[in-house]
Design a protein around this motif. Structure first.
Motif, mmCIF file in Angstrom:
data_model
loop_
_atom_site.group_PDB
_atom_site.id
_atom_site.type_symbol
_atom_site.label_atom_id
_atom_site.label_comp_id
_atom_site.label_asym_id
_atom_site.label_seq_id
_atom_site.Cartn_x
_atom_site.Cartn_y
_atom_site.Cartn_z
ATOM 1 N N GLN A 117 2.840 2.103 -3.270
ATOM 2 C CA GLN A 117 1.073 2.864 -4.235
ATOM 3 C C GLN A 117 0.827 3.797 -3.803
ATOM 4 O O GLN A 117 0.667 4.623 -5.346
ATOM 5 C CB GLN A 117 0.023 1.990 -4.303
ATOM 6 C CG GLN A 117 0.257 0.594 -4.682
ATOM 7 C CD GLN A 117 -1.377 0.049 -4.051
ATOM 8 O OE1 GLN A 117 -2.254 0.175 -3.347
ATOM 9 N NE2 GLN A 117 -1.443 -1.241 -3.953
ATOM 10 N N ARG A 148 0.936 -0.712 0.154
ATOM 11 C CA ARG A 148 0.017 -0.248 0.102
ATOM 12 C C ARG A 148 0.692 1.014 0.055
ATOM 13 O O ARG A 148 0.488 1.926 -0.651
ATOM 14 C CB ARG A 148 -0.992 -0.243 1.316
ATOM 15 C CG ARG A 148 -2.078 -0.757 0.968
ATOM 16 C CD ARG A 148 -3.226 -0.520 2.668
ATOM 17 N NE ARG A 148 -3.064 -0.871 3.528
ATOM 18 C CZ ARG A 148 -2.890 -1.784 4.363
ATOM 19 N NH1 ARG A 148 -3.275 -2.857 3.697
ATOM 20 N NH2 ARG A 148 -2.239 -2.104 5.510
ATOM 21 N N GLU A 176 -0.560 7.177 -7.088
ATOM 22 C CA GLU A 176 -0.678 8.016 -7.031
ATOM 23 C C GLU A 176 -0.457 9.247 -6.872
ATOM 24 O O GLU A 176 -1.554 10.270 -7.839
ATOM 25 C CB GLU A 176 -2.440 7.636 -5.900
ATOM 26 C CG GLU A 176 -3.355 8.285 -5.184
ATOM 27 C CD GLU A 176 -3.249 8.265 -3.910
ATOM 28 O OE1 GLU A 176 -4.788 8.654 -3.745
ATOM 29 O OE2 GLU A 176 -3.383 7.096 -3.458
#
Length: 271
Positions: free
Chosen positions: A128, A125, A132
């Protein structure tokens, strides 16, 4: 050793140094309430981490150990300090206290964590996030993420301030910071720390959470936990009066000599 060419916001000219290390979505601006309060008593330094704010981008990924070396270089110039790390800054501060304990007068870990490498899922996470940021742009990235950093009942001015600061993050600094978190798990390191430590966490922290701060405080031999009411993950910005009071009291406590030394000093010259 010369300090790296990082931007530092400084306040105060007297007293023992305080070094403030911001979170992954912050900058030295995150510590405006602390610079004002601490600067009356301490020489206070808030950095823009490499790749953040007005600091230059690093040439490559420093890793947590590299960020800790950069912080140590600042202290080599300014002196042994009370080190305060918020979230990602707390992970850096933990490594600094482990690697260079002689530079750390006291350690404060605010709304922090052992790292995002605790599980494969949490590391993924974290990795990532830079994509983004790249896809949405900093302003939209901040608009989406900033609301989770504050308590549900936080004042609109606080929410806006947190979002404004986060909207200044950029690549590659954020990518390097995220990777440093994803590859770090300090679980096995905490028990070896021998620095007086205060662990702070907002009662309504929805990012790292009270349970994680409690685990950190329980694992560090010289630590205690303080839960800050009316605050989320950005506790130092949401409830600065309470946080500043706790920290200034902790700094003063850390500078007092041990009881045995105080007794010995008080009896000198009476024999």
């Amino acid at each position: 050793m010369n300090a790296p060419a990082l931007h530092l916001e400084c306040a105060g000219e007297a007293g023992s140094p305080v070094l403030l290390l911001h979170g992954i979505g912050g900058s030295s601006a995150s510590f405006a309430p602390q610079l004002q309060a601490f600067g009356r008593i301490h020489r206070t330094i808030a950095w823009d981490a490499p790749g953040y704010g007005r600091s230059p981008d690093p040439d490559g990924a420093p890793g947590i150990a590299g960020y800790a070396r950069d912080a140590a270089a600042i202290l080599a110039e300014h002196g042994r300090a009370h080190v305060v790390g918020v979230s990602w800054g707390g992970v850096i501060a933990t490594r600094l206290a482990a690697d260079r304990p002689e530079l750390v007068r006291s350690l404060t870990l605010a709304d922090s964590t052992r790292g995002s490498g605790l599980t494969v899922e949490s590391a993924a996470r974290m990795r990532q996030r830079p994509a983004e940021l790249a896809g949405s742009g900093a302003a939209e990235f901040a608009r989406r993420r900033a609301p989770r950093l504050v308590a549900p009942g936080a004042a609109a001015s606080v929410r806006t301030g947190v979002e404004r600061i986060m909207s200044t993050v950029r690549l590659p600094g954020y990518r390097f910071a995220a990777e440093s978190m994803a590859e770090t798990d300090h679980s096995d390191l905490l028990g070896a720390l021998r620095v007086r430590t205060l662990v702070l966490v907002g009662a309504e922290d929805r990012v790292t959470g009270v349970a994680e701060s409690r685990r950190i405080a329980d694992a560090i031999p010289c630590a205690r936990l303080e839960i800050v009411p009316h605050a989320g993950h950005a506790a130092n910005q949401e409830n600065p009066d309470r946080v500043n009071r706790l920290l200034l009291e902790f700094f003063a406590e850390a500078e007092r000599p041990p009881v045995a030394d105080a007794i010995a000093n008080s009896t000198e010259g009476t024999s």
